[in-house]
Motif scaffolding. Structure first.
Motif, PDB file in Angstrom:
ATOM      1  N   MET A   1       0.848  -1.175   0.000  1.00  0.00           N
ATOM      2  CA  MET A   1       0.000   0.000   0.000  1.00  0.00           C
ATOM      3  C   MET A   1       0.895   1.241   0.000  1.00  0.00           C
ATOM      4  SD  MET A   1      -2.820   1.232   2.824  1.00  0.00           S
ATOM      5  CE  MET A   1      -4.220   0.430   2.129  1.00  0.00           C
ATOM      6  N   THR A   2       0.543   2.196  -0.837  1.00  0.00           N
ATOM      7  CA  THR A   2       1.293   3.453  -0.878  1.00  0.00           C
ATOM      8  C   THR A   2       0.590   4.486   0.004  1.00  0.00           C
ATOM      9  OG1 THR A   2       0.077   4.353  -2.759  1.00  0.00           O
ATOM     10  CG2 THR A   2       2.001   2.973  -3.264  1.00  0.00           C
ATOM     11  N   TRP A   3       1.282   5.615   0.251  1.00  0.00           N
ATOM     12  CA  TRP A   3       0.682   6.695   1.039  1.00  0.00           C
ATOM     13  C   TRP A   3      -0.568   7.237   0.345  1.00  0.00           C
ATOM     14  CZ3 TRP A   3       1.596   7.435   5.927  1.00  0.00           C
ATOM     15  CH2 TRP A   3       2.811   7.004   6.476  1.00  0.00           C
ATOM     16  N   ASP A   4      -0.511   7.391  -0.983  1.00  0.00           N
ATOM     17  CA  ASP A   4      -1.686   7.893  -1.702  1.00  0.00           C
ATOM     18  C   ASP A   4      -2.869   6.943  -1.564  1.00  0.00           C
ATOM     19  OD1 ASP A   4      -0.726  10.317  -2.499  1.00  0.00           O
ATOM     20  OD2 ASP A   4      -0.287   9.722  -4.571  1.00  0.00           O
ATOM     21  N   ASP A   5      -2.610   5.612  -1.574  1.00  0.00           N
ATOM     22  CA  ASP A   5      -3.689   4.643  -1.378  1.00  0.00           C
ATOM     23  C   ASP A   5      -4.343   4.848  -0.013  1.00  0.00           C
ATOM     24  OD1 ASP A   5      -3.102   3.475  -3.842  1.00  0.00           O
ATOM     25  OD2 ASP A   5      -1.837   1.903  -2.956  1.00  0.00           O
ATOM     26  N   LEU A   6      -3.521   5.021   1.022  1.00  0.00           N
ATOM     27  CA  LEU A   6      -4.043   5.240   2.367  1.00  0.00           C
ATOM     28  C   LEU A   6      -4.836   6.543   2.442  1.00  0.00           C
ATOM     29  CD1 LEU A   6      -4.181   4.470   5.396  1.00  0.00           C
ATOM     30  CD2 LEU A   6      -2.083   5.803   5.672  1.00  0.00           C
ATOM     31  N   PHE A   7      -4.293   7.606   1.878  1.00  0.00           N
ATOM     32  CA  PHE A   7      -4.968   8.902   1.931  1.00  0.00           C
ATOM     33  C   PHE A   7      -6.310   8.862   1.199  1.00  0.00           C
ATOM     34  CE2 PHE A   7      -0.521  10.981   2.174  1.00  0.00           C
ATOM     35  CZ  PHE A   7      -0.431  10.655   3.513  1.00  0.00           C
ATOM     36  N   LEU A   8      -6.347   8.213   0.035  1.00  0.00           N
ATOM     37  CA  LEU A   8      -7.598   8.110  -0.718  1.00  0.00           C
ATOM     38  C   LEU A   8      -8.625   7.288   0.060  1.00  0.00           C
ATOM     39  CD1 LEU A   8      -9.088   8.887  -3.266  1.00  0.00           C
ATOM     40  CD2 LEU A   8      -8.112   6.872  -4.391  1.00  0.00           C
ATOM     41  N   MET A   9      -8.162   6.221   0.744  1.00  0.00           N
ATOM     42  CA  MET A   9      -9.064   5.412   1.550  1.00  0.00           C
ATOM     43  C   MET A   9      -9.658   6.249   2.695  1.00  0.00           C
ATOM     44  SD  MET A   9      -8.389   1.830   3.675  1.00  0.00           S
ATOM     45  CE  MET A   9      -6.896   1.609   2.802  1.00  0.00           C
ATOM     46  N   VAL A  10      -8.824   7.075   3.326  1.00  0.00           N
ATOM     47  CA  VAL A  10      -9.307   7.939   4.408  1.00  0.00           C
ATOM     48  C   VAL A  10     -10.341   8.928   3.866  1.00  0.00           C
ATOM     49  CG1 VAL A  10      -8.617   9.801   5.985  1.00  0.00           C
ATOM     50  CG2 VAL A  10      -7.254   7.711   5.844  1.00  0.00           C
ATOM     51  N   LEU A  11     -10.063   9.537   2.729  1.00  0.00           N
ATOM     52  CA  LEU A  11     -11.004  10.507   2.151  1.00  0.00           C
ATOM     53  C   LEU A  11     -12.322   9.840   1.768  1.00  0.00           C
ATOM     54  CD1 LEU A  11      -8.503  12.598  -0.009  1.00  0.00           C
ATOM     55  CD2 LEU A  11      -9.721  13.360   2.051  1.00  0.00           C
ATOM     56  N   ARG A  12     -12.267   8.609   1.261  1.00  0.00           N
ATOM     57  CA  ARG A  12     -13.505   7.909   0.898  1.00  0.00           C
ATOM     58  C   ARG A  12     -14.288   7.504   2.142  1.00  0.00           C
ATOM     59  NH1 ARG A  12     -11.022   4.381  -3.980  1.00  0.00           N
ATOM     60  NH2 ARG A  12     -11.249   5.982  -5.585  1.00  0.00           N
TER      61      ARG A  12
END
Length: 168
Positions: A1-12
């Motif tokens: 998992m990349t940082w962008d994947d984590l951030f997008l998951m948080v935003l969703r």
């Protein structure tokens, strides 16, 4: 998992973005900054840091030793010292005894020591002045090169990286 994947998951999960939407560069920077602020707060909580790091230096009779990036103790300047001990290195290994040091918790208590230049190692106490950008450790009494000074500090937690870096 990349940082962008984590951030997008948080935003969703928070309802900011929906399925199929991509994160904008501004939102990515904002959430990375918030994540780094959260990690910085975690760094000062002992129960959230996964382990302590033991760092040491050979004593030379100095009244104080610096701690911080590029200093005598080359670690990020800690908010506090979690433990300290003196190791007698003049003995043949593995028979090098350790002497626990009592933490002197305040400048007022350290100031009450009458003879701060007493050289009678091993030390029995240590005062940590957490000044910025460099901290200072004051052992008492002073120790010569027959001793190493060891201190335990919290391990540094990694900051949120760029979007494509994987999370360790």
């Amino acid at each position: 998992m990349t940082w962008d994947d984590l951030f997008l998951m948080v935003l969703r999960n928070s309802g900011v973005y929906g399925v199929g939407q991509t994160m904008s560069a501004v939102d990515g920077k904002n959430i990375r900054d918030i994540c780094n602020m959260l990690i910085q707060q975690w760094q000062v909580r002992r129960w959230l840091v996964y382990h302590l790091v033991d760092v040491s230096t050979t004593c030379d009779g100095s009244a104080s030793y610096t701690i911080g990036d590029g200093q005598t103790f080359d670690v990020p300047r800690p908010d506090q010292i979690d433990y300290a001990f003196a190791r007698q290195v003049s003995q043949a290994a593995p028979n090098q005894p350790d002497f626990p040091l009592r933490m002197i918790r305040s400048r007022e208590d350290y100031s009450q020591i009458a003879l701060k230049t007493l050289q009678a190692g091993p030390a029995w106490g240590i005062f940590y002045d957490s000044g910025y950008p460099v901290g200072n450790l004051y052992p008492y009494p002073l120790m010569n090169d027959q001793y190493e000074l060891h201190v335990g500090v919290k391990a540094r937690l990694d900051q949120a990286g760029t979007g494509t870096e994987s999370i360790d």
